[in-house]
Design an enzyme around this catalytic site. Sequence first.
Site, PDB file in Angstrom:
ATOM      1  N   ASN A   9       0.874  -1.170   0.000  1.00  0.00           N
ATOM      2  CA  ASN A   9       0.000   0.000   0.000  1.00  0.00           C
ATOM      3  C   ASN A   9       0.911   1.219   0.000  1.00  0.00           C
ATOM      4  OD1 ASN A   9      -1.768   2.064   0.490  1.00  0.00           O
ATOM      5  ND2 ASN A   9      -2.356   1.398   2.550  1.00  0.00           N
ATOM      6  N   LYS A  11       0.128   4.245  -0.198  1.00  0.00           N
ATOM      7  CA  LYS A  11      -0.488   5.434   0.411  1.00  0.00           C
ATOM      8  C   LYS A  11      -0.265   6.635  -0.520  1.00  0.00           C
ATOM      9  CE  LYS A  11      -0.070   3.155   4.822  1.00  0.00           C
ATOM     10  NZ  LYS A  11       0.059   3.239   6.274  1.00  0.00           N
ATOM     11  N   HIS A  94      -9.466   1.440   4.907  1.00  0.00           N
ATOM     12  CA  HIS A  94      -8.188   1.531   5.614  1.00  0.00           C
ATOM     13  C   HIS A  94      -8.368   2.428   6.841  1.00  0.00           C
ATOM     14  CE1 HIS A  94      -4.028   2.496   6.539  1.00  0.00           C
ATOM     15  NE2 HIS A  94      -3.705   1.398   5.874  1.00  0.00           N
ATOM     16  N   GLU A  96      -6.665   4.728   8.000  1.00  0.00           N
ATOM     17  CA  GLU A  96      -6.405   6.156   7.746  1.00  0.00           C
ATOM     18  C   GLU A  96      -7.629   6.819   7.118  1.00  0.00           C
ATOM     19  OE1 GLU A  96      -2.779   5.474   5.606  1.00  0.00           O
ATOM     20  OE2 GLU A  96      -1.805   4.905   7.480  1.00  0.00           O
ATOM     21  N   GLU A 166      -5.252  -4.933  10.514  1.00  0.00           N
ATOM     22  CA  GLU A 166      -4.185  -3.960  10.753  1.00  0.00           C
ATOM     23  C   GLU A 166      -4.455  -3.237  12.068  1.00  0.00           C
ATOM     24  OE1 GLU A 166      -2.226  -2.761   6.756  1.00  0.00           O
ATOM     25  OE2 GLU A 166      -3.876  -1.392   7.115  1.00  0.00           O
ATOM     26  N   GLY A 172       2.828   2.155  10.825  1.00  0.00           N
ATOM     27  CA  GLY A 172       3.797   3.244  10.685  1.00  0.00           C
ATOM     28  C   GLY A 172       4.538   3.583  11.968  1.00  0.00           C
ATOM     29  N   SER A 209       3.699  -2.332  10.265  1.00  0.00           N
ATOM     30  CA  SER A 209       5.156  -2.419  10.439  1.00  0.00           C
ATOM     31  C   SER A 209       5.737  -3.772   9.992  1.00  0.00           C
ATOM     32  CB  SER A 209       5.552  -2.095  11.882  1.00  0.00           C
ATOM     33  OG  SER A 209       5.170  -0.767  12.206  1.00  0.00           O
ATOM     34  N   GLY A 231       5.073   1.248   4.602  1.00  0.00           N
ATOM     35  CA  GLY A 231       6.396   1.851   4.403  1.00  0.00           C
ATOM     36  C   GLY A 231       7.382   0.951   3.673  1.00  0.00           C
TER      37      GLY A 231
HETATM   38  P1  13P Z   1       3.193   0.224   7.666  1.00  0.00           P
HETATM   39  O1  13P Z   1       3.650  -1.057   7.037  1.00  0.00           O
HETATM   40  O2  13P Z   1       3.951   1.435   7.178  1.00  0.00           O
HETATM   41  O3  13P Z   1       3.118   0.128   9.155  1.00  0.00           O
HETATM   42  O4  13P Z   1       1.685   0.483   7.145  1.00  0.00           O
HETATM   43  C1  13P Z   1       0.769  -0.543   7.225  1.00  0.00           C
HETATM   44  C2  13P Z   1      -0.432  -0.161   6.452  1.00  0.00           C
HETATM   45  O5  13P Z   1      -1.154   0.748   6.819  1.00  0.00           O
HETATM   46  C3  13P Z   1      -0.699  -0.876   5.200  1.00  0.00           C
HETATM   47  O6  13P Z   1      -1.969  -0.602   4.733  1.00  0.00           O
END
Ligand code: 13P
Length: 247
Positions: A9, A11, A94, A96, A166, A172, A209, A231
């Site tokens: 992802n 983002k 998601h 976010e 998640e 993150g 993560s 990330g």
């Molecule tokens: P990270 O791998 O950066 O923690 O993000 C996870 C995520 O939100 C994937 O959708």
Amino acid sequence: MRRKVIAGNWKMNMLPNEAIDFINALAPSVKNTSNETILCVPYTDLFYSLLTVQETNIHIGAQNMHWEENGAYTGEVAPEMLKCINVEYVIIGHSERRQYFNETDETVNKKLKAALKHELKPIVCVGETLEERESGRAEEVVTMQILKSLEGLTAEDLQNVIIAYEPIWAIGTGRTATSEDANNMCKTIREKIKEKFQSDDITILYGGSVKSANAKELFTMSDIDGGLVGGASLKVDEFSKIVNFDK
Ligand code: 13P
């Protein structure tokens, strides 16, 4: 359908030229894996990415969509707009989007049904906050998210759905759920789905993560079928190692 899936992802990262370079660099290193490799890219990268993945085994997804067919929804993207350029997957709900754009289990459910209607494969995200985990409510919260999000679907629909667990506190932050905790929640999700649909043949990913150093431990747990990677999906070498976690 239950299978190993590694989805990136991106983002709100990566310009089209960066997306093209990334895919060209990644493709040779994932061509022999049987793990399904997906990149969920920003809208502006979709078309370039779809052209670049031709003749590779990389699949492309969007990160969001609206549930309506069309209309006066300035700034939104309809399911058919994704489908007509051959987008295959779409992330829905998601954390976010829930946190910053007011998405709820109800809107997730509408988007999920719209995605399935247009033969897009949804990756539906669920997960608890740190406060919910620390107060012992994680299972209850995630179970409600699952039941409300999947309301009105059939067992047959589930064949085309991927769930991503998640935990919000792990996204993150560099703080990964332990493989046991992540597996326990994925197992709970599978059990709830079995109770509701009489089938647990569904792919359930862990996200939060994930990196090459922890991918193997997480993805070889009994109920974790792969990962949704943020990330670490922005670096070709790192993402390639995660996709090839079983090599
Ligand atoms: P990270 O791998 O950066 O923690 O993000 C996870 C995520 O939100 C994937 O959708």
